[in-house]
Write an enzyme that holds these catalytic residues in place. Sequence first.
Site, short mmCIF file in Angstrom:
data_model
loop_
_atom_site.label_atom_id
_atom_site.label_comp_id
_atom_site.label_asym_id
_atom_site.label_seq_id
_atom_site.Cartn_x
_atom_site.Cartn_y
_atom_site.Cartn_z
N LYS A 1 108.54 26.14 -73.64
CA LYS A 1 108.60 27.13 -74.41
C LYS A 1 108.46 27.51 -75.63
O LYS A 1 108.61 26.95 -75.63
CB LYS A 1 110.20 27.91 -73.56
N ARG B 1 114.35 23.76 -59.46
CA ARG B 1 113.52 24.20 -57.42
C ARG B 1 113.77 22.06 -57.77
O ARG B 1 114.64 21.17 -56.43
CB ARG B 1 112.43 24.44 -57.77
#
Length: 494
Positions: free
Chosen positions: A272, A346
Amino acid sequence: MFHVQKELGSHEAVIVALFEEEKTSSFVKELDKAFEGQLQVLLEEKELSTKKKAISKVHSLGKTNVKRYYFVGLGKKESYTTEILRAALGKAFKTLQAAKVQDAAILLDSFVTEKLDAIDVAHIAAEVQGLGTYELQTYKSDKKDRVELEKFTAITAEDTQEIEAALTVGYVHGRATNSARTLVNMPPNVLTATKLAEYAVELAEKYDMDYKVLEKEEMEELGMGALLAVNQGSVEPPKMIALIYKGKEEWTDVIGFVGKGITYDTGGYSLKPREGMVGMKGDMGGAAAVLGAMEIIGELRPEQNVIAVIPSTDNVVSGTAFKPDDVITSMSGKTIEVLNTDAEGRLALADGITYAKKLGANYLIDVATLTGGVIVALGNHTTGAMTNNEELFEQVLEASMETDESIWQLPIFDRDKERVRNSKFADLNNSPGREGHAVMAGTFLGEFAEDTPWVHLDIAGTSESSGAHDLGPAGATGAMVRTLATLVERFGEE
């Protein structure tokens, strides 16, 4: 703290509803006598406002046994909703807290309409008292003393026991939501996966729930390759946490909550940017929501069976961290091509969902701060939802409407399934691209829910607030705690 009385006594402050149509309600008329007609003058001069969420303070100046009256504007009765009531009372309780009030009462029946009965109002008042006055738990060396509301009395003509029960339930809902807020606000060097597991165990032991905390070796034996891949770069050991609440004699109709417990997310090798990394301590908001709901369930003891599963680790960079192009094998046996290490939530949830099914979950609700895409689609006030079972989704939706936690359903089409199944090397890929990002994440999780009725809740936009609001300060909101608990309380009702 909570009391119920038929008549008003002596209090520091009393909260009174003020609707636009009822400037001359029976209570206002009665009070106006004590004020020798001056209250009506204030209304006519609009110094007592009936506008939604307007708080008007009136000093009794010794004319009654109450020091101050706080009139809460609610607008027109025809547009009155539980959401308006929550916001208005949140603002009222903040005002009382700022005034350091320790003994307050509410004229419950003044808030009652054809739409909302006294039980509804009592529940919301007790809930919002906790939510609205919540303060950030900081680590500052110079801490200020906090003045708490010590006594809160509901004045009503309704049945005392029913109102007391509603106050208790509302209080528990508010307190547990605040517990979740505190977890999400904790710094990542304090709240590691190990500490999160310890918190969950303490909660389970307090409420006599069964629990399991799987260590890395046990996860390896069970083939939890998706969660373990996310953990590869970390010095902190992963945890697969399970709380088991048995509200029925038979282990049937088991509701399974799965909460994403990523205690810090750097993005891994799909790193990020700096501005996108700050705040990623909140990436375990789903885990906090699930634990908050289990606190309510443990306290109120509904006659339902519930499992809460939390796959927990951080997602960091090191020489051993997993990489784009890796192929991993999940607990379900399905293989996954990693195209984006920042789509790690996920992966953890995939094994969490499979483990919940192994423990006996007949219904699945996963909760996760999963995608920035859901914020683009729905903003910061609505949780995105996806499902493979409309009947289960309708129950979740009804619970969310009762708690005023807005959710909106996103679709899953066959073409979406084709995108997550598109890989030359594995059964699935974890990130087909930016288009429909929130939908892709939910569709991926649906591959592990399979035929089990399932609802996915993406709280990336709703888990935290950038600024103070009527129901709390900036920071964690405790999103979906009350909705999950209400779902369990109402589950199966016609």
